[in-house]
Design an enzyme around this catalytic site. Sequence first.
Site, short mmCIF file in Angstrom:
data_model
loop_
_atom_site.label_atom_id
_atom_site.label_comp_id
_atom_site.label_asym_id
_atom_site.label_seq_id
_atom_site.Cartn_x
_atom_site.Cartn_y
_atom_site.Cartn_z
N HIS A 101 46.74 46.00 40.92
CA HIS A 101 47.13 45.98 39.50
C HIS A 101 46.10 46.83 38.77
CE1 HIS A 101 48.40 41.96 41.01
NE2 HIS A 101 49.42 42.08 40.18
N ASP A 104 42.89 45.08 38.26
CA ASP A 104 42.05 44.73 39.41
C ASP A 104 40.94 45.76 39.58
OD1 ASP A 104 43.96 42.79 39.98
OD2 ASP A 104 44.98 44.02 41.49
#
Length: 439
Positions: A101, A104
């Site tokens: 993501h 992240d």
Amino acid sequence: MKEYFPGIKRVEYAGDEKRTGLCFRHYQPDKIVAGRPMRDHLRFSMAYWHSICNAGRDMFGAETAVRSWTDTPGAMKLAEERAYAAFEFLDKMGLDYFCFHDRDIAPEGETLAETNKNLDHMVRLIKKLMADTGKKLLWGTASLFYHPRYVHGAATSPNADVFAYAAAQVKKALEITLELGGEGYVFWGGREGYETLLNTDMKREQDNLARFLHMAVDYAKEIGFTGQFLIEPKPKEPTKHQYDFDVASGIAFLKTYGLDQYFKFNIEANHATLAGHTFQHELRVARINGLLGSVDANQGDMLLGWDTDQFPTDLYTTTLCMYEVLKMGGFTKGGLNFDAKVRRASLQPDDLFYAHAAGMDAFARGLVVADALIRDGFFEEILEKRYASYETGIGREITEGRADFKSLEAYILNKRDIPNESGRQEYLETILNEYILKA
Ligand code: XLS
Ligand code: NI
Ligand code: NI
């Protein structure tokens, strides 16, 4: 260079020589199965969020996992350390792909502009690490669920400013996925659903979700992103009800809004079981509709009603998964992404390795068994016999559209006996077990 997993060597296939310790017992990346090396069939991927960012926090307790980079001061410095750790892990684990993501890999700033700057910095670093190691991005995605702004949803939020924010976030996530050569882009609508219908305009929310996805398709065209768009269904959690409940409702949504030619499905085993289906059911529904794109490889706990995201070790389900994958002719832009986390009590760094090895071996074995089943035409023969009545006589007329209610009535009206044959489920399960044990 700093080592993030000291004392752990590259995991290798050990075959029959060694049945204990850290090694592969079934996964042989270069071994040819069904005409291709195992690694090309399986296309294993690490989930950045679970394996690098998560350290065992749960709703009731703090982090437990021992990770050498956890105490790095400064959000950007931590992000860099995580990236180095990720690539060391991918290398030692023999994983060819990863997924992430946007949030992240880089922390949020005060504004979206600042956040994007953080992302750009990290994308430059990750691109370099990818070039150095040959690791590839299976898919990218945007976290449209973590930040408090998404409390009521992202594309389905009642707040148009939130819709705009989510759109800008996905725009950027598509750009960086393209920049890193990602083969796909996933939409998991974690908060695209509702808590109660008492405050929800379901029609407007679904229309908005479709508008959002059309905008993504248009922007991808504009920037030349040709990766596969994927919807990841899940019935609930964190919302009470997620609009992409399962593959079937996802297909209905995509077709209703003219999106079906642009999307396939990323099917997660644990989401399937949460929806009350088997993993194979979801794979089958997607496959027969030509929409099986990629897989989030994990497993749930049948006694727990949430997404436990365990590493997949059940040979029965990995076999039936690889059966569906082989039947569709293998993955093209998809793969097996370990959307799985080690248990909170598996707190040592090497547990991360044992966990991935367990999943990789379970799928490698599943691949070999599925290939044997298909080569022997075991299920194919059963199906051929079971539906043979549709190949001749009245069955053929039905199949070819030459029958109607009147002709069928005339055919059947005076027949006395209509014998049926056994479905032989228990026998089939026995033979499947034999393949799993011996193939
Ligand atoms: C959560 C989902 C999520 C997606 C990516 O349940 O599985 O991890 O795979 O956003
Ligand atoms: Ni997932
Ligand atoms: Ni999940």
